[in-house]
Write a protein that holds these residues in place. Structure first.
Motif, PDB file in Angstrom:
ATOM      1  N   ALA A   1       0.813  -1.222   0.000  1.00 25.52           N
ATOM      2  CA  ALA A   1       0.000   0.000   0.000  1.00 25.52           C
ATOM      3  C   ALA A   1       0.843   1.267   0.000  1.00 25.52           C
ATOM      4  N   PRO A   2       1.590   1.507  -1.085  1.00 19.46           N
ATOM      5  CA  PRO A   2       2.477   2.679  -1.123  1.00 19.46           C
ATOM      6  C   PRO A   2       1.737   3.976  -1.422  1.00 19.46           C
ATOM      7  N   ASP A   3       2.320   5.074  -0.993  1.00 23.44           N
ATOM      8  CA  ASP A   3       1.830   6.399  -1.369  1.00 23.44           C
ATOM      9  C   ASP A   3       2.315   6.754  -2.768  1.00 23.44           C
ATOM     10  N   LEU A   4       3.535   6.363  -3.076  1.00 22.19           N
ATOM     11  CA  LEU A   4       4.131   6.561  -4.399  1.00 22.19           C
ATOM     12  C   LEU A   4       4.555   5.204  -4.945  1.00 22.19           C
ATOM     13  N   ALA A   5       4.328   4.984  -6.237  1.00 21.30           N
ATOM     14  CA  ALA A   5       4.728   3.712  -6.850  1.00 21.30           C
ATOM     15  C   ALA A   5       5.261   3.978  -8.246  1.00 21.30           C
ATOM     16  N   SER A   6       6.511   3.620  -8.481  1.00 16.41           N
ATOM     17  CA  SER A   6       7.070   3.759  -9.822  1.00 16.41           C
ATOM     18  C   SER A   6       6.823   2.464 -10.592  1.00 16.41           C
ATOM     19  N   VAL A   7       6.365   2.610 -11.832  1.00 15.91           N
ATOM     20  CA  VAL A   7       6.119   1.472 -12.722  1.00 15.91           C
ATOM     21  C   VAL A   7       6.844   1.770 -14.027  1.00 15.91           C
ATOM     22  N   ILE A   8       8.041   1.201 -14.170  1.00 18.28           N
ATOM     23  CA  ILE A   8       8.872   1.476 -15.349  1.00 18.28           C
ATOM     24  C   ILE A   8       9.369   0.143 -15.883  1.00 18.28           C
ATOM     25  N   VAL A   9       8.850  -0.260 -17.027  1.00 19.81           N
ATOM     26  CA  VAL A   9       9.174  -1.559 -17.606  1.00 19.81           C
ATOM     27  C   VAL A   9       8.867  -1.499 -19.093  1.00 19.81           C
ATOM     28  N   GLY A  10       9.449  -2.408 -19.863  1.00 16.08           N
ATOM     29  CA  GLY A  10       9.126  -2.477 -21.281  1.00 16.08           C
ATOM     30  C   GLY A  10      10.287  -2.750 -22.201  1.00 16.08           C
ATOM     31  N   VAL A  11      11.504  -2.329 -21.816  1.00 19.33           N
ATOM     32  CA  VAL A  11      12.655  -2.556 -22.694  1.00 19.33           C
ATOM     33  C   VAL A  11      12.892  -4.044 -22.898  1.00 19.33           C
ATOM     34  N   ASN A  12      12.802  -4.840 -21.828  1.00 18.71           N
ATOM     35  CA  ASN A  12      12.999  -6.278 -21.984  1.00 18.71           C
ATOM     36  C   ASN A  12      11.947  -6.895 -22.900  1.00 18.71           C
ATOM     37  N   ASP A  13      10.729  -6.346 -22.853  1.00 13.78           N
ATOM     38  CA  ASP A  13       9.687  -6.850 -23.742  1.00 13.78           C
ATOM     39  C   ASP A  13      10.075  -6.641 -25.204  1.00 13.78           C
ATOM     40  N   THR A  14      10.680  -5.487 -25.515  1.00 12.50           N
ATOM     41  CA  THR A  14      11.066  -5.225 -26.908  1.00 12.50           C
ATOM     42  C   THR A  14      12.165  -6.161 -27.379  1.00 12.50           C
ATOM     43  N   LEU A  15      12.882  -6.769 -26.445  1.00 11.99           N
ATOM     44  CA  LEU A  15      13.995  -7.650 -26.780  1.00 11.99           C
ATOM     45  C   LEU A  15      13.605  -9.127 -26.749  1.00 11.99           C
ATOM     46  N   ARG A  16      12.305  -9.412 -26.756  1.00 11.39           N
ATOM     47  CA  ARG A  16      11.817 -10.791 -26.720  1.00 11.39           C
ATOM     48  C   ARG A  16      11.045 -11.110 -27.990  1.00 11.39           C
ATOM     49  N   HIS A  17      11.131 -12.366 -28.409  1.00 10.83           N
ATOM     50  CA  HIS A  17      10.384 -12.774 -29.596  1.00 10.83           C
ATOM     51  C   HIS A  17       8.889 -12.792 -29.326  1.00 10.83           C
ATOM     52  N   THR A  18       8.514 -12.772 -28.049  1.00 14.30           N
ATOM     53  CA  THR A  18       7.103 -12.799 -27.667  1.00 14.30           C
ATOM     54  C   THR A  18       6.485 -11.401 -27.598  1.00 14.30           C
ATOM     55  N   PHE A  19       7.176 -10.373 -28.055  1.00 16.87           N
ATOM     56  CA  PHE A  19       6.680  -9.000 -27.931  1.00 16.87           C
ATOM     57  C   PHE A  19       5.276  -8.863 -28.492  1.00 16.87           C
ATOM     58  N   ASP A  20       4.391  -8.287 -27.676  1.00 14.88           N
ATOM     59  CA  ASP A  20       2.991  -8.089 -28.058  1.00 14.88           C
ATOM     60  C   ASP A  20       2.529  -6.794 -27.395  1.00 14.88           C
ATOM     61  N   ILE A  21       2.409  -5.730 -28.183  1.00 12.78           N
ATOM     62  CA  ILE A  21       2.108  -4.423 -27.608  1.00 12.78           C
ATOM     63  C   ILE A  21       0.715  -4.394 -26.990  1.00 12.78           C
ATOM     64  N   LEU A  22      -0.225  -5.164 -27.530  1.00 14.27           N
ATOM     65  CA  LEU A  22      -1.563  -5.213 -26.942  1.00 14.27           C
ATOM     66  C   LEU A  22      -1.518  -5.851 -25.554  1.00 14.27           C
ATOM     67  N   ASP A  23      -0.817  -6.963 -25.432  1.00 19.81           N
ATOM     68  CA  ASP A  23      -0.708  -7.636 -24.132  1.00 19.81           C
ATOM     69  C   ASP A  23      -0.009  -6.731 -23.127  1.00 19.81           C
ATOM     70  N   LEU A  24       1.058  -6.066 -23.552  1.00 15.77           N
ATOM     71  CA  LEU A  24       1.778  -5.155 -22.654  1.00 15.77           C
ATOM     72  C   LEU A  24       0.862  -4.032 -22.183  1.00 15.77           C
ATOM     73  N   ALA A  25       0.088  -3.455 -23.101  1.00 21.04           N
ATOM     74  CA  ALA A  25      -0.789  -2.343 -22.755  1.00 21.04           C
ATOM     75  C   ALA A  25      -1.842  -2.769 -21.735  1.00 21.04           C
ATOM     76  N   VAL A  26      -2.442  -3.926 -21.962  1.00 22.68           N
ATOM     77  CA  VAL A  26      -3.488  -4.403 -21.052  1.00 22.68           C
ATOM     78  C   VAL A  26      -2.918  -4.655 -19.667  1.00 22.68           C
ATOM     79  N   ARG A  27      -1.750  -5.279 -19.616  1.00 21.84           N
ATOM     80  CA  ARG A  27      -1.138  -5.597 -18.321  1.00 21.84           C
ATOM     81  C   ARG A  27      -0.754  -4.330 -17.555  1.00 21.84           C
ATOM     82  N   LEU A  28      -0.123  -3.381 -18.233  1.00 19.95           N
ATOM     83  CA  LEU A  28       0.281  -2.156 -17.547  1.00 19.95           C
ATOM     84  C   LEU A  28      -0.934  -1.325 -17.143  1.00 19.95           C
ATOM     85  N   ASP A  29      -1.967  -1.340 -17.951  1.00 21.49           N
ATOM     86  CA  ASP A  29      -3.191  -0.635 -17.594  1.00 21.49           C
ATOM     87  C   ASP A  29      -3.756  -1.205 -16.291  1.00 21.49           C
TER      88      ASP A  29
END
Length: 299
Positions: free
Chosen positions: A83-111
């Motif tokens: 239960a943080p007051d501040l939460a940093s969510v920074i991810v995605g570079v590793n996704d671009t470096l994978r053969h499984t890259f799927d921008i729709l899946d990434l968007a849904v998960r981060l949302d």
């Protein structure tokens, strides 16, 4: 579940803020080693969130190599329990470096991650990131597919940042990316100076919104810079192992993408690849939840 949002400025000053850091190796602190462990920008920022001499409560959930899936399935549930007051969510570079890259899946998960954290009153910290192909100075046929992917990830992050009122830091370009003193030997992770730069820039944004009360982290490194020999040793050991792991996963597909890039270039149809990427991004952005939560720290 009631959120941890502060009721007013007086309440903000009355207790130390709680800060959770989610993400991958950037947030874990790779490149900024202190006493045999990774420190990184988030730990440096935590020191300046409370009042002078009072460090914020800080918990780092970020893990090297993490994908959006890992943040969604593993890190976010643990952060929500914190239960943080501040939460940093920074991810995605590793996704671009994978053969499984799927921008729709990434968007849904981060949302879903952003919605859950914002829903309990956590104020989000986000950042768009540099293109890994450019950072590694890859040949154009290899770099362009990665650039498309990173642009798509950054577009999703921008959309989510606006949707959830995140404190957003632009790290995708600028002089700091070109400044070699900011980066470690692998050229993908900041060194101590770079981590301090990120912490200071986030601190400046948080100060402007009244969300940080302490002094900004210092800008000058405290640890001795690695020698040329140390950099060579790292590249020959840990760096080589990192490249080998990425090549096993990505290289076959990346070579295929590069072949397609060259084929379209030869036929003068490169715009088709951009069009395909734009359509995928449009679908990803359309998938984002329509209404953001209202509870936010400081409101």
């Amino acid at each position: 579940m009631p959120g941890p949002a502060f009721a007013n400025a007086a309440a903000n000053a009355a207790r130390v803020p709680r800060f959770a850091a989610l993400g991958d190796s950037l947030t874990e602190g790779v490149g900024d080693r202190v006493d045999g462990a990774w420190r990184g920008w988030a730990a440096l920022l935590a020191e300046g969130l409370g009042t002078t001499g009072e460090t914020a409560e800080f918990r780092k959930f970020a893990v090297s190599g993490a994908l959006a899936r890992d943040v969604h399935e593993t890190q976010a549930p643990a952060a929500l329990a914190y239960a943080p007051d501040l939460a940093s969510v920074i991810v995605g570079v590793n996704d671009t470096l994978r053969h499984t890259f799927d921008i729709l899946d990434l968007a849904v998960r981060l949302d879903e991650v952003c919605a859950a954290l914002s829903g309990i009153g956590s104020r989000l910290l986000t950042a768009c990131l540099p293109d890994p192909g450019e950072m590694l100075a890859l040949p154009a046929p290899l770099a362009r597919p990665l650039a498309r992917r990173q642009r798509a990830v950054n577009a999703v992050v921008h959309a989510l940042s606006e949707r959830y009122g995140a404190v957003h830091l632009h790290l995708a370009g600028g002089a700091w990316v070109e400044n070699r003193s900011m980066w470690s030997a692998d050229r993908l992770h900041p060194g101590e100076r770079g981590h301090r730069e990120i912490a200071r820039r986030f601190h400046e944004l948080l100060i402007a919104e009244g969300l940080a009360l302490g002094a900004a982290p210092g800008g000058e490194p405290e640890q001795p810079a690695p020698s040329r020999t140390a950099k060579i040793v790292w590249l020959a050991t840990a760096g080589t192992a990192w490249v080998a792991r990425r090549c096993t996963d990505l290289l076959p597909q990346l070579l295929g993408l590069a072949g397609a890039e060259l084929g379209h270039w030869a036929r003068g149809t490169s715009a088709r690849l951009d069009h395909i990427a734009e359509n995928a991004l449009t679908s990803a952005l359309a998938s984002l939840s329509p209404v953001p939560p209202l509870a936010r720290m400081g409101e």
